[in-house]
Design a protein around this motif. Sequence first.
Motif, PDB file in Angstrom:
ATOM      1  N   GLN A 320       9.841 -34.659  15.233  1.00 33.53           N
ATOM      2  CA  GLN A 320       9.891 -33.278  14.735  1.00 33.53           C
ATOM      3  C   GLN A 320       9.078 -33.149  13.451  1.00 33.53           C
ATOM      4  N   ALA A 321       9.209 -34.130  12.548  1.00 38.76           N
ATOM      5  CA  ALA A 321       8.479 -34.093  11.284  1.00 38.76           C
ATOM      6  C   ALA A 321       6.976 -34.179  11.509  1.00 38.76           C
ATOM      7  N   GLN A 322       6.565 -35.063  12.400  1.00 38.97           N
ATOM      8  CA  GLN A 322       5.135 -35.198  12.678  1.00 38.97           C
ATOM      9  C   GLN A 322       4.566 -33.908  13.263  1.00 38.97           C
ATOM     10  N   LYS A 323       5.340 -33.255  14.072  1.00 40.97           N
ATOM     11  CA  LYS A 323       4.879 -32.012  14.698  1.00 40.97           C
ATOM     12  C   LYS A 323       4.702 -30.904  13.673  1.00 40.97           C
ATOM     13  N   VAL A 324       5.668 -30.731  12.774  1.00 39.48           N
ATOM     14  CA  VAL A 324       5.557 -29.635  11.812  1.00 39.48           C
ATOM     15  C   VAL A 324       4.475 -29.903  10.774  1.00 39.48           C
ATOM     16  N   LEU A 325       4.210 -31.178  10.468  1.00 38.79           N
ATOM     17  CA  LEU A 325       3.131 -31.472   9.529  1.00 38.79           C
ATOM     18  C   LEU A 325       1.771 -31.081  10.085  1.00 38.79           C
ATOM     19  N   ASP A 326       1.672 -30.993  11.396  1.00 41.61           N
ATOM     20  CA  ASP A 326       0.421 -30.570  12.034  1.00 41.61           C
ATOM     21  C   ASP A 326       0.269 -29.059  12.067  1.00 41.61           C
TER      22      ASP A 326
END
Length: 752
Positions: A320-326
């Motif tokens: 989830q964190a990796q997705k929102v950082l994108d």
Amino acid sequence: MSEPADRSRRRFLQVMALAGGGLLVGLRSLPALAADPDLALLGENTTALGPYLRVEPDGRIFIGARAPDFGQGSHTALARIIADEFAADWTRVTVLPMALGVVSEHGTPQFTLGTQDARGSTTMAAAWEDLRQVGASARWLMREAAARHWKQSAAELRCAKSRVIAPGGASLSYGELAAAAAKLSLPTTPPALKQPQDYALIGQRAGDVDADAMVRGRQRFVIDAWPADALVAVLARCPCLDGDLQYFDDSAARKVDGVEQIVQLPAPSDELPLGTRPLAAAVAVLARSTWAALQGRKALQLHWQARAHADESTAGLLAQAQKVLDAPEDALAVRRDGDVEAADRKATKHVEATYALPYLAHVTMEPLAVHVRIESDRATLQVPTQDPAAAFAVTQRLTGLKAEQIDINFPRMGGGFGRRLDSDFVAEAILVAQAAKRPIKLMWTRDDDLANDAFRPFSLQRIRASLDRHGRILGWRQHMASTSPWHGRGVPQDGLWHAVMYPDDPPAGLVDNLELLWHGLDSAAARGNYRAPGHNATAFAVECFLDEIAHAARRDPLALRLELLGEARTLPYRGFGGPTLDTGRLAAVLRAVAERIEWTRRRRNGHGLGIACHFTFGSYAAHAFEVSTRAGKLRFQRAVCAVDVGRAINPLGVVAQAEGATLDALSAALGQAITIDHGTVQQRALKHYRMARTADLPRRVEVIVMPSQVTPTGAGEVAFPSAAPALANAVFAATTARIRSLPLLPGLQKLL
């Protein structure tokens, strides 16, 4: 926080006479309040203390310590502020913890003793003006009483070692003067405070006032006490992050010898903020002994039902964190300076890295425990809390009692680190005591403590820097995806970032083109304050990334930091720890650790140096470590820490805090992580949550306390944030293995 030094008369001192010739001096918030404090400042069995200071006819001096002490040494430092201004003989002083000072003013609680919490490294700063006035006023009274006895001017007299001394050498003890002094009135203006050159105790090293009792096993902690008529209560809590009790069978539990009652606590209401209510649905077993209560809990047949977050996991949270950082367009802007896009285009080199930090548990040495006695017209609690006022508020809400009917006592505690700022365990204890209609002692076990904590937030940070051909930073982009410790605590969604990201932390204000963005993550895990909240995560990413920039630009990491800080000046700093940040003081602690560890001396044979610094809650700290690796194991060769906390009231206490925070931070960085799978916390015992062993840590932490004449600031948290990045940077220097995810040991073992 304390009020300004020129506080109004409503914050002046009240002096009251005692039977037996004693003298009481205390600080009152409101002049309209009745002067009727508890006068039980007489020995180690006392519980509710009102005044700060008592002088007995035999010369004994009792000083009340108003703030909680859970290892940060506040009982010692607070008492020495008063004792120094009072010119007391420290060898005749006994320091006792005070109860919460609260009364009702037209139905509204009024707190009468000033700041009585221990949060955010504010205890000393809040006490500095208040408690010096307490001591100075008592000293004025003693000198005035002696002047009248000798029929000479008080200006000719001086005080030292609990005596008033005349020019010719004649003297009277404070004990001899106490009765006469108690009959005097204070002047209309506050008595003059000592000049710094006259301090006798402030700035001098002193052992902890509770050390002897702790070493001898006589220190009283709440978890150790056994009220004769109280039942021991242990709770079986829902193991799911959010869940309900479907049904339970307590027939076997009731057959356990010693079990008296079984009480069900429903799932907590989301309408109440975290920290003011139980964390989970639970079933309480009440028994005549701890063993019986635990055996009864073990015999319960419980069936739980998970709710919306049944599938939550650490792996899912990371994804989830990796997705929102994108998706930076969906983030909240914390700060934007200049033009980072233009800096990108102008740069000759770019550096980018991502840093991950896990949930962490507090793991206080003393697990949570509360004594609760509720009667029709009174509630009495023994609570190991960092925030007595919060415990009071929960008690008043649940009992409906008036302020003067509630006694909140908080003896010394075995650790806090932010966990005891919450009062979820207080709410549990009160609800159980009300249902049982008996006094109770609520006990948490270590497995309760690990699985039902308000954890240090999880975070993922991505940083990108633009460099010119000289390796100078042109632009800085830092995006954080994290869970916020303020979630569920009544804070609007667009304000949750304030607890995890600080807009004025360096390199903000030092880099012309800068962008700080925050993305909130969805998680059902309870979060709360953890030692140096926010800073413990951002400092790791920033200070590790500065090392990566130095390596990419082939520059010395110390020189790069000092160049970035620039000339000594103050920068505006919004929020906690401000209103300014002094780059000169931050550079000074860096230089101090670099000089002590001999930064310019080249290391060989697998040895490496790492350095880091940080500004936390008004104080400054830096670390430098020398490490080596041998046979795949990490070894500390040296550990150096420098702290600037303004005027050090007790330098020995500051050293102890710097040592403790350093070792605490290293333990967390090396092996600790709370992980989640299928909506439940996986760590249920210390064998699953790796605390550092003696062999893992430095044999000695060399602490440098920077000399300072400015108002004291906090020492309990400042040495935590910079320790982990200094370690990671030293590991890279020794091994070329760059660690960007904590805990460090699992990743390092794969690389070595």
